[in-house]
Design a protein around this motif. Structure first.
Motif, short mmCIF file in Angstrom:
data_model
loop_
_atom_site.label_atom_id
_atom_site.label_comp_id
_atom_site.label_asym_id
_atom_site.label_seq_id
_atom_site.Cartn_x
_atom_site.Cartn_y
_atom_site.Cartn_z
N LEU A 67 11.62 -26.12 2.33
CA LEU A 67 10.66 -26.95 3.03
C LEU A 67 10.49 -28.28 2.29
N PRO A 68 11.12 -29.36 2.75
CA PRO A 68 10.92 -30.67 2.12
C PRO A 68 9.64 -31.32 2.65
N ALA A 69 9.03 -32.19 1.85
CA ALA A 69 7.81 -32.87 2.28
C ALA A 69 7.69 -34.21 1.59
N LEU A 70 7.05 -35.16 2.27
CA LEU A 70 6.78 -36.50 1.73
C LEU A 70 5.29 -36.77 1.84
N LEU A 98 0.83 -1.21 0.00
CA LEU A 98 0.00 0.00 0.00
C LEU A 98 0.86 1.25 0.00
N ALA A 99 1.62 1.47 1.08
CA ALA A 99 2.44 2.67 1.18
C ALA A 99 3.92 2.38 0.94
N SER A 100 4.31 1.12 1.13
CA SER A 100 5.70 0.74 0.90
C SER A 100 5.72 -0.55 0.09
N LYS A 101 6.87 -0.92 -0.38
CA LYS A 101 6.99 -2.09 -1.25
C LYS A 101 6.72 -3.37 -0.47
N ASP A 102 5.85 -4.18 -0.99
CA ASP A 102 5.53 -5.48 -0.41
C ASP A 102 5.36 -6.47 -1.56
N THR A 103 6.42 -7.14 -1.94
CA THR A 103 6.38 -8.02 -3.10
C THR A 103 5.82 -9.39 -2.73
N VAL A 104 5.13 -10.00 -3.67
CA VAL A 104 4.69 -11.37 -3.51
C VAL A 104 5.87 -12.26 -3.87
N LYS A 105 6.39 -12.97 -2.91
CA LYS A 105 7.67 -13.66 -3.07
C LYS A 105 7.60 -14.79 -4.10
N ARG A 106 8.68 -14.91 -4.87
CA ARG A 106 8.79 -15.99 -5.83
C ARG A 106 8.89 -17.32 -5.10
N GLU A 107 8.19 -18.33 -5.63
CA GLU A 107 8.20 -19.67 -5.05
C GLU A 107 8.61 -20.69 -6.10
N ILE A 108 9.44 -21.62 -5.71
CA ILE A 108 9.83 -22.73 -6.58
C ILE A 108 9.46 -24.02 -5.87
N GLN A 109 8.74 -24.88 -6.57
CA GLN A 109 8.37 -26.16 -5.97
C GLN A 109 8.65 -27.27 -6.97
N GLY A 110 9.49 -28.20 -6.56
CA GLY A 110 9.81 -29.35 -7.39
C GLY A 110 9.32 -30.61 -6.72
N LEU A 120 0.18 -52.16 -6.24
CA LEU A 120 -0.18 -52.00 -4.82
C LEU A 120 -1.25 -50.93 -4.62
N ASP A 121 -1.66 -50.28 -5.71
CA ASP A 121 -2.60 -49.16 -5.63
C ASP A 121 -2.07 -48.12 -4.63
N LEU A 122 -0.77 -47.81 -4.77
CA LEU A 122 -0.08 -46.90 -3.86
C LEU A 122 0.67 -45.85 -4.67
N ARG A 123 0.51 -44.59 -4.26
CA ARG A 123 1.19 -43.47 -4.91
C ARG A 123 2.00 -42.71 -3.87
N THR A 124 3.24 -42.38 -4.21
CA THR A 124 4.12 -41.68 -3.28
C THR A 124 4.65 -40.41 -3.92
N SER A 125 4.98 -39.44 -3.09
CA SER A 125 5.48 -38.16 -3.58
C SER A 125 6.58 -37.63 -2.67
N ALA A 126 7.46 -36.85 -3.26
CA ALA A 126 8.51 -36.15 -2.51
C ALA A 126 8.66 -34.77 -3.13
N ASP A 127 8.61 -33.73 -2.30
CA ASP A 127 8.65 -32.36 -2.80
C ASP A 127 9.68 -31.53 -2.04
N ILE A 128 10.13 -30.48 -2.69
CA ILE A 128 10.94 -29.45 -2.03
C ILE A 128 10.34 -28.10 -2.41
N PHE A 129 10.05 -27.30 -1.42
CA PHE A 129 9.43 -25.99 -1.60
C PHE A 129 10.45 -24.93 -1.23
N ILE A 130 10.70 -23.98 -2.14
CA ILE A 130 11.70 -22.93 -1.91
C ILE A 130 11.03 -21.58 -2.11
N ARG A 131 11.18 -20.69 -1.14
CA ARG A 131 10.59 -19.35 -1.24
C ARG A 131 11.59 -18.31 -0.76
N ASN A 132 11.66 -17.20 -1.48
CA ASN A 132 12.45 -16.07 -1.00
C ASN A 132 11.78 -15.54 0.27
#
Length: 343
Positions: free
Chosen positions: A246-249, A204-216, A225-237
């Motif tokens: 932020l890693p996640a499984l 509003l009155a000063s700079k407030d940027t929406v931070k860039r996010e990278i998620q792989g 097995l009717d089973l699905r697995t995932s592994a992610d890494i979340f990176i934000r300025n």
């Protein structure tokens, strides 16, 4: 103390608690940061916010727009997320979205409207338009977003006198997301999304940027097995010269031929779980998120979602030459036919 004065004091305390809540939820981010609560499907949220779990869903346009290119039929989806239910002194905090994806011969188009509401504090709204298609062996996608935020100061005299709001209480900007998904071999696929590429200023009155996010993310489907697995890494300025990692499984297990699935996920800040059931072309999902920084005095965050698929391109009534399947096949594998010059 008068009843009116007590009510005002309670309201101020509630806002203070809410600010502390944001600080706990995003410990490395500045308090004024906007659009820091990701919009993700109930399924993805229950699997630790896995980006690849949302592939082939209309909601992919909010996480990784390339996932739209995996859709084989049109879909409408809805989600509501009640955050930190029952936390004392804090009103309703929630997110939600409506999303629609439409595969065509030219590619898949998506449109969605998402929102974040913090009672008596602020509203955020995201309007997204996306396009994705297969290019060679890759799925590529892009989203254009209109972001707007509005501070709910009401008749608060002190807030109205604050120079921060001298030019109004709302601001909007345009942002761009891009994503890619690839099949490495068989049921193993990977994807990367970059959100808020241009880091738009929404202050509003000063700079407030929406931070860039990278998620792989990486996604492996054990079909037998009717089973699905995932592994992610979340990176934000984080806005102060550093980055959050932020890693996640996550995992999802089907239950026989019931159409039901159970899900669970784990990251450094959250434990997630959920269940989904498919009835014909309808899907119903529920997810629970427990933040390790806010274990006391609340019942966690609760997500509910519903989606409807309008039929697949494999139906006899469809012209397959006009609407090709978006499902990954062995020909899509990057190892196939020497994509990596491997013989």
């Amino acid at each position: 103390m008068s009843k009116k004065g007590s009510s005002k004091t309670a309201g101020q305390a509630g806002k203070q608690i809410l600010v502390l809540l944001f600080a706990a939820f995003l410990p490395a981010a500045p308090l004024q940061a906007a659009f820091q609560v990701p919009l993700s499907s109930v399924r993805a949220g229950a699997m630790g916010s896995a980006s690849m779990a949302a592939a082939d869903e209309a909601a992919a346009l909010f996480i990784n727009p390339a996932g739209l290119a995996l859709m084989s039929s049109a879909e409408a989806a809805f989600m509501y997320n009640r955050m930190y239910a029952g936390l004392p002194g804090v009103g309703n905090i929630g997110t939600g979205y409506m999303a629609f994806g439409l595969p065509t011969a030219a590619g898949t188009f998506g449109v969605g409207v998402g929102s974040f509401h913090a009672c008596d504090l602020k509203d955020e709204r995201t309007i997204a338009v996306s396009f994705a298609r297969k290019v060679g062996k890759l799925r590529l996608g892009v989203s254009g977003k209109h972001l707007s935020q509005n501070y709910l100061i009401g008749t608060d005299v002190r807030a109205n006198r604050d120079p921060v709001f001298s030019n109004g209480t709302s601001r909007s900007a345009v942002s761009v997301d891009a994503g890619i998904i690839a099949s490495i071999r068989g049921p193993f696929r990977v994807g990367v999304a970059v959100r808020n590429l241009n880091e738009p200023n929404i202050g509003l009155a000063s700079k407030d940027t929406v931070k860039r996010e990278i998620q792989g993310g990486a996604f492996l489907d054990f079909a037998s097995l009717d089973l699905r697995t995932s592994a992610d890494i979340f990176i934000r300025n984080d806005g102060i010269g550093g980055r959050q990692y932020l890693p996640a499984l996550g995992l999802e297990k089907g239950i026989g031929s019931t159409g039901m699935s159970v899900r669970a996920g784990l990251s450094t800040t959250e434990f997630t779980s959920g269940v989904g059931i498919k009835v014909g072309q309808m899907s119903f999902d529920y997810g629970l998120v427990v933040n390790f920084n806010l274990l006391a005095d609340n019942m966690g965050s609760h997500r509910v979602g519903m989606s409807y698929r309008f039929g697949g391109c494999d139906d006899a009534s469809k012209d397959k030459r006009t609407l090709p399947s978006r499902k990954l096949s062995s020909e899509d594998d990057l190892w196939q036919n020497g994509f990596f010059e491997v013989r």
